[in-house]
Design an enzyme around this catalytic site. Structure first.
Site, mmCIF file in Angstrom:
data_model
loop_
_atom_site.group_PDB
_atom_site.id
_atom_site.type_symbol
_atom_site.label_atom_id
_atom_site.label_comp_id
_atom_site.label_asym_id
_atom_site.label_seq_id
_atom_site.Cartn_x
_atom_site.Cartn_y
_atom_site.Cartn_z
ATOM 1 N N ALA A 68 -8.952 8.044 6.124
ATOM 2 C CA ALA A 68 -9.268 7.578 7.475
ATOM 3 C C ALA A 68 -8.004 7.670 8.315
ATOM 4 C CB ALA A 68 -9.760 6.136 7.413
ATOM 5 N N GLU A 114 -13.498 9.804 -0.635
ATOM 6 C CA GLU A 114 -14.826 9.173 -0.538
ATOM 7 C C GLU A 114 -15.851 10.097 0.117
ATOM 8 O OE1 GLU A 114 -12.738 5.706 1.192
ATOM 9 O OE2 GLU A 114 -14.072 4.530 -0.074
HETATM 10 C C1 HXC Z 1 -3.271 9.389 10.183
HETATM 11 C C2 HXC Z 1 -2.069 10.879 8.916
HETATM 12 C C3 HXC Z 1 -2.791 10.514 7.758
HETATM 13 C C4 HXC Z 1 -3.804 9.512 7.896
HETATM 14 C C5 HXC Z 1 -1.348 12.028 7.205
HETATM 15 N N1 HXC Z 1 -1.197 11.825 8.529
HETATM 16 N N2 HXC Z 1 -2.315 11.234 6.711
HETATM 17 N N3 HXC Z 1 -2.316 10.325 10.113
HETATM 18 N N4 HXC Z 1 -4.002 8.988 9.119
HETATM 19 N N5 HXC Z 1 -4.555 9.106 6.864
HETATM 20 C C6 HXC Z 1 -0.243 12.478 9.425
HETATM 21 C C7 HXC Z 1 1.186 12.020 9.201
HETATM 22 O O1 HXC Z 1 1.437 10.832 9.911
HETATM 23 C C8 HXC Z 1 1.965 13.191 9.783
HETATM 24 O O2 HXC Z 1 1.962 13.088 11.182
HETATM 25 C C9 HXC Z 1 1.092 14.395 9.409
HETATM 26 O O3 HXC Z 1 -0.220 13.880 9.134
HETATM 27 C C10 HXC Z 1 1.585 15.102 8.152
HETATM 28 O O4 HXC Z 1 1.693 14.162 7.112
HETATM 29 P P1 HXC Z 1 3.025 13.958 6.232
HETATM 30 O O5 HXC Z 1 2.978 12.595 5.680
HETATM 31 O O6 HXC Z 1 4.234 14.366 7.015
HETATM 32 O O7 HXC Z 1 2.781 15.055 5.093
HETATM 33 P P2 HXC Z 1 3.318 15.046 3.593
HETATM 34 O O8 HXC Z 1 4.745 14.598 3.549
HETATM 35 O O9 HXC Z 1 2.964 16.372 3.041
HETATM 36 O O10 HXC Z 1 2.472 13.906 2.835
HETATM 37 C C11 HXC Z 1 1.106 14.097 2.623
HETATM 38 C C12 HXC Z 1 0.439 12.743 2.207
HETATM 39 C C13 HXC Z 1 0.775 11.671 3.264
HETATM 40 C C14 HXC Z 1 0.939 12.341 0.830
HETATM 41 C C15 HXC Z 1 -1.078 13.023 2.131
HETATM 42 O O11 HXC Z 1 0.498 12.177 4.589
HETATM 43 C C16 HXC Z 1 0.008 10.411 3.085
HETATM 44 O O12 HXC Z 1 0.290 9.596 2.210
HETATM 45 N N6 HXC Z 1 -0.982 10.141 3.986
HETATM 46 C C17 HXC Z 1 -1.747 8.917 3.999
HETATM 47 C C18 HXC Z 1 -2.752 8.912 2.848
HETATM 48 C C19 HXC Z 1 -3.504 7.592 2.837
HETATM 49 O O13 HXC Z 1 -2.932 6.505 2.775
HETATM 50 N N7 HXC Z 1 -4.822 7.672 2.939
HETATM 51 C C20 HXC Z 1 -5.700 6.528 2.985
HETATM 52 C C21 HXC Z 1 -5.954 6.114 4.439
HETATM 53 S S1 HXC Z 1 -6.905 4.648 4.538
HETATM 54 P P3 HXC Z 1 3.322 13.278 12.044
HETATM 55 O O14 HXC Z 1 2.920 12.911 13.427
HETATM 56 O O15 HXC Z 1 4.335 12.397 11.409
HETATM 57 O O16 HXC Z 1 3.636 14.740 11.862
HETATM 58 C C22 HXC Z 1 -8.466 5.137 4.193
HETATM 59 C C23 HXC Z 1 -9.477 4.056 4.216
HETATM 60 C C24 HXC Z 1 -10.863 4.586 3.974
HETATM 61 O O17 HXC Z 1 -8.738 6.272 3.967
HETATM 62 C C25 HXC Z 1 -11.891 3.572 4.264
HETATM 63 C C26 HXC Z 1 -12.111 3.372 5.690
HETATM 64 C C27 HXC Z 1 -13.279 2.550 5.999
#
Ligand code: HXC
Length: 263
Positions: A68, A114
């Protein structure tokens, strides 16, 4: 002409397969509310199109979807979560009748994992990574992950993934655990090509028989064995009201290809 901003939709294989590409590669296809509305809308439209027999969801770039959109979520309060359509509308993906293939090309994290779990077949590209890192953000999966993941990988693995937030499955592991039906080697394009080939095979089958088969298999998620087998028997019986069942069995006996009319 595309009416969507966050996804791209095309019809392929003589318009029998709908291909949906999540298209926010700059944020790893983070699942914003806009994207959710567009994806559910596109799936419903494709589901209602007579010619379409199956759909594919894949992601542009190095992610399927990294979850998300955390920027969307950060300032929500508990009233928003209960009163707004997010996240409940996501579950509408699981209500689509025709089969959906997730072609998981890279990160399928959090909500991305999911969404893949709500699809019917997961094909893993060699760079696929599945995980539920929500706990790192002080929250938990909210789009069915705690319920669906356990059914795929078992309690112990699901718990390790959800509780540590850092135990990810790569493509091979996802395949070995039964989360993915197979691993497709090569580029994203090759993965999508393979997904199209699977979807095209499904689209050649009788539409109503396919929809009944999907509903019967999904009963195993929702019902106990006794009720599930009863549902399967009812749907099996219902296929005998289809012209396609008569045609399919006649064609086998007459040693020819069936000509399904999808009724
Ligand atoms: C918003 C996101 C994002 C996310 C990545 N980005 N994931 N933005 N929401 N979920 C953005 C980063 O901020 C960054 O923007 C760009 O995408 C590239 O990501 P990086 O982190 O620089 O890439 P990398 O170093 O290759 O790392 C990849 C990654 C990491 C390991 C996947 O991005 C990460 O951990 N993302 C979050 C994963 C996560 O926590 N997902 C769960 C979300 S909560 P900028 O502007 O800095 O370039 C969820 C809840 C579901 O899903 C239920 C809801 C009801």
């Amino acid at each position: 002409k595309q009416i969507y901003k966050c996804i791209e939709v095309t019809l392929v294989e003589q318009e029998t397969v709908g291909l949906i590409v999540l298209n926010r590669p700059e944020v790893l296809n983070a699942l914003s509310e806009d994207l959710m509305h567009e994806l559910v809308d596109a799936l419903r439209v494709l589901d209602s199109m007579q010619k379409v027999g199956a759909m594919i969801i894949t992601g542009k770039g190095k992610a399927f979807a990294a979850g998300a959109d955390i920027k969307d979520l950060k300032d929500k309060n508990i009233a928003d979560i209960f009163m707004l359509e997010f996240p409940s509308k996501w579950n509408d993906v699981s209500k689509i009748k025709k089969p959906i293939i997730a072609a998981v090309n890279g990160y399928a994290l959090g909500g991305g994992c999911e969404v893949a779990l709500m699809c019917d077949i997961i094909l893993a590209g060699e760079k696929a990574v599945f995980g539920q890192p929500e706990i790192n953000l002080g929250t938990i999966p909210g789009m069915g992950g705690t319920q669906r993941l356990i059914r795929e990988v078992g309690k112990s693995s699901a718990m390790e993934m959800i509780l540590t937030g850092s135990r990810f499955l790569d493509a091979q592991e996802a395949y070995q655990r039964g989360l993915a039906s197979r691993v497709v080697a090569g580029s994203n394009d090759e993965l999508v090509k393979e997904a199209i080939s699977v979807a095209a095979k499904i689209a050649l089958q009788s539409r109503p028989a396919v929809v009944m088969a999907k509903a019967a298999v999904n009963s195993a998620y929702e019902l106990g064995l006794h009720e599930g087998v009863k549902k399967e028997q009812a749907l099996f019986g219902a296929t005998f009201a289809l012209a396609d069942q008569k045609e399919g069995m006649s064609a086998f006996i007459e040693k020819r290809q069936p000509q399904f009319v999808h009724t």
